[in-house]
Design an enzyme around this catalytic site. Sequence first.
Site, PDB file in Angstrom:
ATOM      1  N   ASP A 271       0.819  -1.208   0.000  1.00 52.68           N
ATOM      2  CA  ASP A 271       0.000   0.000   0.000  1.00 52.68           C
ATOM      3  C   ASP A 271       0.859   1.266   0.000  1.00 52.68           C
ATOM      4  O   ASP A 271       0.385   2.344  -0.364  1.00 52.68           O
ATOM      5  CB  ASP A 271      -0.914   0.001   1.234  1.00 52.68           C
ATOM      6  CG  ASP A 271      -1.888   1.171   1.229  1.00 52.68           C
ATOM      7  OD1 ASP A 271      -2.660   1.284   0.257  1.00 52.68           O
ATOM      8  OD2 ASP A 271      -1.865   1.974   2.178  1.00 52.68           O
ATOM      9  N   LEU A 352      -7.710   6.496   1.891  1.00 52.69           N
ATOM     10  CA  LEU A 352      -7.842   7.524   0.857  1.00 52.69           C
ATOM     11  C   LEU A 352      -6.592   7.658  -0.005  1.00 52.69           C
ATOM     12  O   LEU A 352      -6.527   8.534  -0.855  1.00 52.69           O
ATOM     13  CB  LEU A 352      -8.159   8.881   1.510  1.00 52.69           C
ATOM     14  CG  LEU A 352      -9.515   8.970   2.229  1.00 52.69           C
ATOM     15  CD1 LEU A 352      -9.641  10.300   2.945  1.00 52.69           C
ATOM     16  CD2 LEU A 352     -10.652   8.805   1.240  1.00 52.69           C
ATOM     17  N   ARG A 353      -5.601   6.793   0.238  1.00 57.76           N
ATOM     18  CA  ARG A 353      -4.367   6.920  -0.526  1.00 57.76           C
ATOM     19  C   ARG A 353      -4.606   6.717  -2.029  1.00 57.76           C
ATOM     20  O   ARG A 353      -3.977   7.358  -2.865  1.00 57.76           O
ATOM     21  CB  ARG A 353      -3.329   5.922   0.005  1.00 57.76           C
ATOM     22  CG  ARG A 353      -1.917   6.212  -0.481  1.00 57.76           C
ATOM     23  CD  ARG A 353      -0.882   5.390   0.262  1.00 57.76           C
ATOM     24  NE  ARG A 353      -0.569   5.973   1.558  1.00 57.76           N
ATOM     25  CZ  ARG A 353      -0.622   5.319   2.703  1.00 57.76           C
ATOM     26  NH1 ARG A 353      -0.997   4.064   2.730  1.00 57.76           N
ATOM     27  NH2 ARG A 353      -0.324   5.925   3.826  1.00 57.76           N
ATOM     28  N   GLY A 354      -5.530   5.831  -2.385  1.00 58.40           N
ATOM     29  CA  GLY A 354      -5.842   5.594  -3.797  1.00 58.40           C
ATOM     30  C   GLY A 354      -6.398   6.829  -4.475  1.00 58.40           C
ATOM     31  O   GLY A 354      -6.029   7.148  -5.614  1.00 58.40           O
TER      32      GLY A 354
END
Length: 414
Positions: A271, A352-354
Amino acid sequence: MASMFGTSSIAFLSSRYHSSQSLATNSPSLTTVQVFGRKFCGGNGFHGVKVTSVVATQLNSAQQAQKIAFNESQRPVYPFSAIVGQDEMKLCLLLNVIDPKIGGVMIMGDRGTGKSTTVRSLVDLLPEIKVVAGDPYNSDPEDPEFMGVEVRERVIKGEQLQVVFSKINMVDLPLGATEDRVCGTIDIEKALTEGVKAFEPGLLAKANRGILYVDEVNLLDDHLVDVLLDSAASGWNTVEREGISISHPARFILIGSGNPEEGELRPQLLDRFGMHAQVGTVRDAELRVKIVEERARFDKNPKVFRDSYKAEQEKLQQQIASARSFLSSVQIDRDLKVKISKVCAELNVDGLRGDIVTNRAAKALAALKGRDKVSAEDIATVIPNCLRHRLRKDPLESIDSGLLVLEKFYEVFR
């Protein structure tokens, strides 16, 4: 190099600071740029700190000739422009050079598909950055978030910083590296006898503001994976030994490569990679022959081969430099942002990294194409690479996760 502090640069400084003034020194190889009025409003007690003066060292002709001779004596690197195929991997790497905040690339694919060769060929394309001369952490002379503690203290005291231009570092992290070599070591004997903190910086210090490349990252020892996770999350590396604590900035683009047959990555580390590129073996016979012939040419005479791609390499360098300077002006419409987040939500992407990475990658692609506005086509190009490794694994699912992302994209963006 001599033009780096020319008229256009002074104009840039004027727009960024309240006022700026260029003063020439008596030395022909030095230019002093006096910068007033910029306040650092960061944490760690540095609110209100000003950079009062910066000295930028420029290489004279003899030094430049020496630098060129040194570069030519190094092990030759295969030109990035000569890589045949593997467009997905190359695009992911270029976008991360344009915007390092994308967060790196994980490259997974069959053995012998040129993963390591492509990553290492990126060295020639890396732009130059301003660093504080003699600083082991490649500290940024203007941004306190990228400064080592000693440089910050010098800034607070109002000392003059000598600045040099240096290419972005690419640091290889070998699988057999020890934790001391990666994080750095503290000289306990010197600390006890002389009462000073004697620190030997490691690979994370060298990689600050650069690229950290881990080949066969899925075989990396768990304790080193934990170190990378900590540094990637905080942007700082802290070494604790015998009651002595030393911290330094460690913000880097993390690039990893590996063969899925040799094992999967821990989800926590996976991730941390902004983008994920899948590389497959080229099946077209004509293309395979071309790859073999190009490699044979390089092995026979690397210098002649590199010279034959010099024009293409320079063109790509200029394109990257232009995109980096243009990136801040690229805009993305709110409705496109909403649709990106809708895709992420409907795919059950954790966190929310995506969303963040997809927005950044799309803007970097628009900048690379020379446009100031992101289009749906830009998003369609990058969104599989930004989300495929963030989907929850279904052992019964046979379809490629990138295709699942594209299906959802066209459903939302139709």
